[in-house]
Design a protein around this motif. Structure first.
Motif, PDB file in Angstrom:
ATOM      1  N   PRO A 160       3.366 -53.214 -32.112  1.00 41.76           N
ATOM      2  CA  PRO A 160       3.203 -52.606 -33.441  1.00 41.76           C
ATOM      3  C   PRO A 160       4.246 -53.082 -34.438  1.00 41.76           C
ATOM      4  CG  PRO A 160       4.141 -51.022 -31.891  1.00 41.76           C
ATOM      5  CD  PRO A 160       3.782 -52.224 -31.097  1.00 41.76           C
ATOM      6  N   SER A 161       3.855 -53.150 -35.687  1.00 41.52           N
ATOM      7  CA  SER A 161       4.729 -53.465 -36.817  1.00 41.52           C
ATOM      8  C   SER A 161       4.581 -52.345 -37.835  1.00 41.52           C
ATOM      9  CB  SER A 161       4.324 -54.806 -37.435  1.00 41.52           C
ATOM     10  OG  SER A 161       4.954 -55.020 -38.679  1.00 41.52           O
ATOM     11  N   ALA A 162       5.641 -52.052 -38.573  1.00 41.68           N
ATOM     12  CA  ALA A 162       5.569 -50.996 -39.599  1.00 41.68           C
ATOM     13  C   ALA A 162       4.481 -51.308 -40.613  1.00 41.68           C
ATOM     14  CB  ALA A 162       6.915 -50.844 -40.287  1.00 41.68           C
ATOM     15  N   ALA A 163       4.382 -52.588 -41.002  1.00 42.71           N
ATOM     16  CA  ALA A 163       3.344 -53.023 -41.936  1.00 42.71           C
ATOM     17  C   ALA A 163       2.591 -54.190 -41.330  1.00 42.71           C
ATOM     18  CB  ALA A 163       3.951 -53.431 -43.274  1.00 42.71           C
ATOM     19  N   THR A 164       1.356 -54.367 -41.759  1.00 44.39           N
ATOM     20  CA  THR A 164       0.562 -55.521 -41.374  1.00 44.39           C
ATOM     21  C   THR A 164       0.642 -56.545 -42.494  1.00 44.39           C
ATOM     22  OG1 THR A 164      -0.969 -54.095 -40.154  1.00 44.39           O
ATOM     23  CG2 THR A 164      -1.761 -56.295 -40.730  1.00 44.39           C
ATOM     24  N   CYS A 165       0.776 -57.812 -42.126  1.00 39.96           N
ATOM     25  CA  CYS A 165       0.733 -58.859 -43.143  1.00 39.96           C
ATOM     26  C   CYS A 165      -0.599 -58.767 -43.896  1.00 39.96           C
ATOM     27  CB  CYS A 165       0.863 -60.235 -42.497  1.00 39.96           C
ATOM     28  SG  CYS A 165       0.779 -61.596 -43.667  1.00 39.96           S
TER      29      CYS A 165
END
Length: 216
Positions: free
Chosen positions: A75-80
């Motif tokens: 998981p990433s805080a935001a998605t590109c």
């Protein structure tokens, strides 16, 4: 025993908003990791992909369904996310706006697998750093699409290309370097593509591929 692959493709998926020159908009989950992952697997290579995204934004397993590649993700805080406004039918001219940037990739996040090649398929500056390439080079061969080292997200969210400040330090870590003609000119200052390839080789890149709409 760790699973073994020919290629591990690493990079963020992107929530692309593509608007053609007639104003038609198409939204899709794309990015270099998708194109490279499908291409590598469909070419007959044992392929894995590793990506990062906010899982609320997209189903990564669904996106790679049918690719033939094994999928790993964190998981990433935001998605590109990138908005591409094209101005011509051939899509040679466009304006890109960042709508989200993925968390940077670290070597200790990668799946515990063995791979012959680490293919870094990023989208913007900050996805990877030179230290990541240096560590990967200790474990296998390193392939890099240089776009992600030159394309910066500016303060106003537009995107602009700048030279890679650490190129002479980290090009020796790269076995396969891919650029297009414009990126090669930014890196070398040369418009002659053959001479640009020779210069990048002299700086340490072991194999250099430069693409242009008339040749490779």
């Amino acid at each position: 025993m760790a699973k073994a692959y020919d290629v591990l493709v690493i990079g963020p998926v992107s929530l692309d908003h593509n608007i053609d020159y007639q104003g038609n908009e198409r939204k899709e989950v794309g990015g270099a990791v998708v194109a490279s992952g499908f291409a590598a697997a469909k070419s007959g290579n044992r392929t894995a992909v590793f990506t990062k995204l906010n899982p609320a934004d997209a189903n990564v397993e669904e996106r790679f369904a049918g690719s033939g590649a094994d999928v790993y993700w964190k998981p990433s805080a935001a998605t590109c996310s990138i908005r591409n406004q094209y101005f011509t039918a051939d899509k040679e001219k466009r304006a890109c706006t960042s709508m989200g940037v993925c968390d940077p990739f670290r070597f200790d996040e990668l799946p515990e697998v063995e791979t012959k090649i680490y293919h870094f398929a990023g989208l913007v500056y900050g996805d990877f750093d030179g230290a990541l390439f240096a560590e990967a080079a200790k474990h296998g061969k390193v392939a890099v699409d240089v776009q992600c080292l030159l394309r910066h997200v500016e303060a106003d969210k537009t995107m602009a290309f700048h030279d890679w400040a650490e190129k002479k330090e980290y090009l020796p870590c790269i076995d396969y370097l891919k650029t297009d003609a414009a990126e090669a000119e930014i890196l070398t200052g040369l418009t002659d593509r053959a001479e640009a390839a020779k210069l990048l080789y002299s700086w340490g890149a072991k194999e250099v591929l430069i693409t242009h709409n008339t040749e490779v």
